[in-house]
Design a protein around this motif. Structure first.
Motif, PDB file in Angstrom:
ATOM      1  N   GLY A  14      46.433  42.933  27.386  1.00  0.00           N
ATOM      2  CA  GLY A  14      47.755  42.555  27.875  1.00  0.00           C
ATOM      3  C   GLY A  14      47.680  41.403  28.858  1.00  0.00           C
ATOM      4  O   GLY A  14      46.676  41.226  29.554  1.00  0.00           O
ATOM      5  N   MET A  15      48.761  40.620  28.942  1.00  0.00           N
ATOM      6  CA  MET A  15      48.789  39.482  29.862  1.00  0.00           C
ATOM      7  C   MET A  15      48.633  39.941  31.313  1.00  0.00           C
ATOM      8  O   MET A  15      47.909  39.328  32.096  1.00  0.00           O
ATOM      9  N   GLY A  16      49.323  41.013  31.658  1.00  0.00           N
ATOM     10  CA  GLY A  16      49.200  41.510  33.027  1.00  0.00           C
ATOM     11  C   GLY A  16      47.794  41.975  33.343  1.00  0.00           C
ATOM     12  O   GLY A  16      47.270  41.728  34.432  1.00  0.00           O
ATOM     13  N   SER A  69      45.655  38.972  33.819  1.00  0.00           N
ATOM     14  CA  SER A  69      46.009  38.254  35.047  1.00  0.00           C
ATOM     15  C   SER A  69      45.418  38.904  36.290  1.00  0.00           C
ATOM     16  O   SER A  69      45.285  38.245  37.321  1.00  0.00           O
ATOM     17  N   ARG A  70      45.079  40.165  36.188  1.00  0.00           N
ATOM     18  CA  ARG A  70      44.513  40.868  37.348  1.00  0.00           C
ATOM     19  C   ARG A  70      43.017  40.653  37.503  1.00  0.00           C
ATOM     20  O   ARG A  70      42.425  41.092  38.497  1.00  0.00           O
ATOM     21  N   MET A  71      42.390  39.993  36.558  1.00  0.00           N
ATOM     22  CA  MET A  71      40.955  39.751  36.674  1.00  0.00           C
ATOM     23  C   MET A  71      40.684  38.750  37.792  1.00  0.00           C
ATOM     24  O   MET A  71      41.258  37.657  37.821  1.00  0.00           O
ATOM     25  N   THR A  72      39.809  39.114  38.715  1.00  0.00           N
ATOM     26  CA  THR A  72      39.644  38.323  39.939  1.00  0.00           C
ATOM     27  C   THR A  72      38.897  37.013  39.718  1.00  0.00           C
ATOM     28  O   THR A  72      39.094  36.062  40.478  1.00  0.00           O
ATOM     29  N   GLN A  73      38.053  36.921  38.696  1.00  0.00           N
ATOM     30  CA  GLN A  73      37.251  35.713  38.534  1.00  0.00           C
ATOM     31  C   GLN A  73      38.118  34.490  38.274  1.00  0.00           C
ATOM     32  O   GLN A  73      37.853  33.410  38.785  1.00  0.00           O
ATOM     33  N   PHE A  74      39.173  34.655  37.461  1.00  0.00           N
ATOM     34  CA  PHE A  74      40.079  33.540  37.198  1.00  0.00           C
ATOM     35  C   PHE A  74      40.741  33.078  38.494  1.00  0.00           C
ATOM     36  O   PHE A  74      40.840  31.874  38.766  1.00  0.00           O
ATOM     37  N   LYS A  75      41.157  34.017  39.307  1.00  0.00           N
ATOM     38  CA  LYS A  75      41.780  33.669  40.584  1.00  0.00           C
ATOM     39  C   LYS A  75      40.792  32.939  41.486  1.00  0.00           C
ATOM     40  O   LYS A  75      41.124  31.945  42.130  1.00  0.00           O
ATOM     41  N   GLY A 108      40.310  29.078  28.085  1.00  0.00           N
ATOM     42  CA  GLY A 108      39.025  29.763  27.948  1.00  0.00           C
ATOM     43  C   GLY A 108      38.600  30.455  29.228  1.00  0.00           C
ATOM     44  O   GLY A 108      38.023  31.546  29.184  1.00  0.00           O
ATOM     45  N   LEU A 109      38.891  29.839  30.377  1.00  0.00           N
ATOM     46  CA  LEU A 109      38.539  30.464  31.651  1.00  0.00           C
ATOM     47  C   LEU A 109      39.356  31.736  31.863  1.00  0.00           C
ATOM     48  O   LEU A 109      38.846  32.742  32.356  1.00  0.00           O
ATOM     49  N   PHE A 110      40.623  31.695  31.464  1.00  0.00           N
ATOM     50  CA  PHE A 110      41.480  32.874  31.574  1.00  0.00           C
ATOM     51  C   PHE A 110      40.990  33.984  30.646  1.00  0.00           C
ATOM     52  O   PHE A 110      41.047  35.174  30.976  1.00  0.00           O
ATOM     53  N   ALA A 111      40.514  33.589  29.449  1.00  0.00           N
ATOM     54  CA  ALA A 111      40.081  34.567  28.438  1.00  0.00           C
ATOM     55  C   ALA A 111      38.621  34.968  28.595  1.00  0.00           C
ATOM     56  O   ALA A 111      38.128  35.784  27.812  1.00  0.00           O
ATOM     57  N   TYR A 112      37.934  34.429  29.580  1.00  0.00           N
ATOM     58  CA  TYR A 112      36.524  34.722  29.839  1.00  0.00           C
ATOM     59  C   TYR A 112      36.211  36.226  29.814  1.00  0.00           C
ATOM     60  O   TYR A 112      35.237  36.650  29.181  1.00  0.00           O
TER      61      TYR A 112
END
Length: 358
Positions: free
Chosen positions: A123-125, A128-134, A148-152
């Motif tokens: 899910g998108m949410g 989005s909660r994955m800390t590495q992207f942030k 790709g970084l978001f989907a890592y």
């Protein structure tokens, strides 16, 4: 990923899963990105030395996640060179390619195949909660980042689930990624039928943490502010000794272990203990009444004696790229023997036609 796993009992019904043989040893999977020209001492002590012990009792899969390396801007020639260098250092550090499966991620296309399916299950949410992207977009902002970084994390979940491991040796900072892999495995199993083993994160209860030689309150990292803070496996003997001699110490002259009051000296003692395989208490007693300079000189000798042969062996392997590529090709072929039936099972359950044969 990269720590010694605790012993785990096989999951119930595990031997019926694709990619897991009857009576097989418990399987673990781990890898380190080829994001620098050399591994550093923290990688060696925190991961590689533990991997060498792991392969003694586990069915160990070690890989070089080069596909993760293109989630940020990169130079193709650098990535290829660093992939070779990382592989050479794995082997020089003690990974036995006859006992363990060593391979490069991009040479096993099943990683990409399963990654897309894991992405569609996420899910998108949740993503989005994955800390590495942030963390990686904090300075430049999300608009400058690639998808790709978001989907890592979904690719990392595929990396894990593809080999049906009992556990994944990781540091505490990677636990969130293993949790996502667990969630996706459970979700797939619930929707499409029992397919994936739900892996456990293997996080050590304790272990040596190696800090920057110039900033002993920060963990040794490839992104260090000063190259003098990093002890690299491919440094020359002279470079290693010079970096240790110039390491930051603390006020006073007493040699004792105290991370709060004496972070510099404590770091040197921790390195000596890990590399020289001696207790910190023993070292503190030995250096009682002596100066920081004595500790640095003796530590330099110990580090050079331990890492010099690793560097020399890695450079020998790099001198024969054809042989190194042949070793990696054999590892990729072995990895695909495990990965293919998993992907075939997944394809059948989600309604795809069978994968085309090579």
């Amino acid at each position: 990923m990269g720590q010694t796993p605790h012993s785990q009992e096989p999951a119930t019904g595990a031997t019926t899963l694709p990619g897991v043989g009857e009576g097989a040893r418990e399987r673990v999977l781990s890898g380190m990105q080829p994001s620098a020209d050399s591994l550093h001492l923290g990688n060696y002590i925190g991961a590689l030395k533990n991997w060498v012990r792991t392969q003694e009792e586990y069915d160990a899969y070690f890989f070089i996640p080069d596909m993760h390396g293109i989630t940020v801007a990169h130079e193709p020639t650098d990535l290829r060179e660093r992939t070779h260098r990382t592989a050479a250092q794995y082997i020089a550090g003690g990974i036995d390619v006859g006992r363990s499966t060593l391979f490069v991620q991009s040479q096993v296309p099943e990683h990409a195949q399963l990654s897309w399916i894991m992405t569609c299950l996420t899910g998108m949410g949740e993503a989005s909660r994955m800390t590495q992207f942030k963390d990686k977009t904090r300075r430049s902002g999300t608009d400058a980042a690639g998808v790709g970084l978001f989907a890592y994390p979904m690719l990392m979940a595929a990396d894990i689930l593809l080999y049906q491991p009992h556990g994944v040796p990781v540091g505490d900072d990677q636990k969130q990624h293993v949790e996502l892999a667990r969630n996706l495995a459970q979700r797939f199993n619930h929707r499409f039928g029992e397919t994936f083993r739900v892996p456990e994160p293997f996080i050590p209860e304790s272990g040596a943490r190696i800090y920057d030689l110039q900033n002993p309150t920060a963990k040794m990292s490839k992104s260090a502010e000063s190259p003098n803070g990093l002890l690299n496996l491919l440094d020359t003997d002279k470079q290693m000794a010079k970096k240790i001699r110039s390491a930051v110490t603390d006020d006073g002259t007493e040699i004792r272990f105290d991370r709060e009051e004496k972070p510099g000296v404590s770091n040197l003692l921790a390195i000596y203990s890990a590399v020289g395989e001696r207790s910190i208490d023993d070292l503190v007693e030995e250096f009682q009444g002596r100066m920081y300079g004595h500790l640095k000189v003796e530590l330099a000798d110990v580090v050079v004696a331990a890492l010099g042969p690793v560097r020399d062996r890695a450079l020998e392997l790099l001198d024969d790229r054809a042989e190194l590529d042949a070793l990696l090709a054999r590892g990729a072929a072995k990895a695909r023997e495990t990965a293919r039936p998993v992907v075939a099972e997944v394809y059948e359950k989600i309604g795809f036609l069978p994968p085309a044969q090579d």
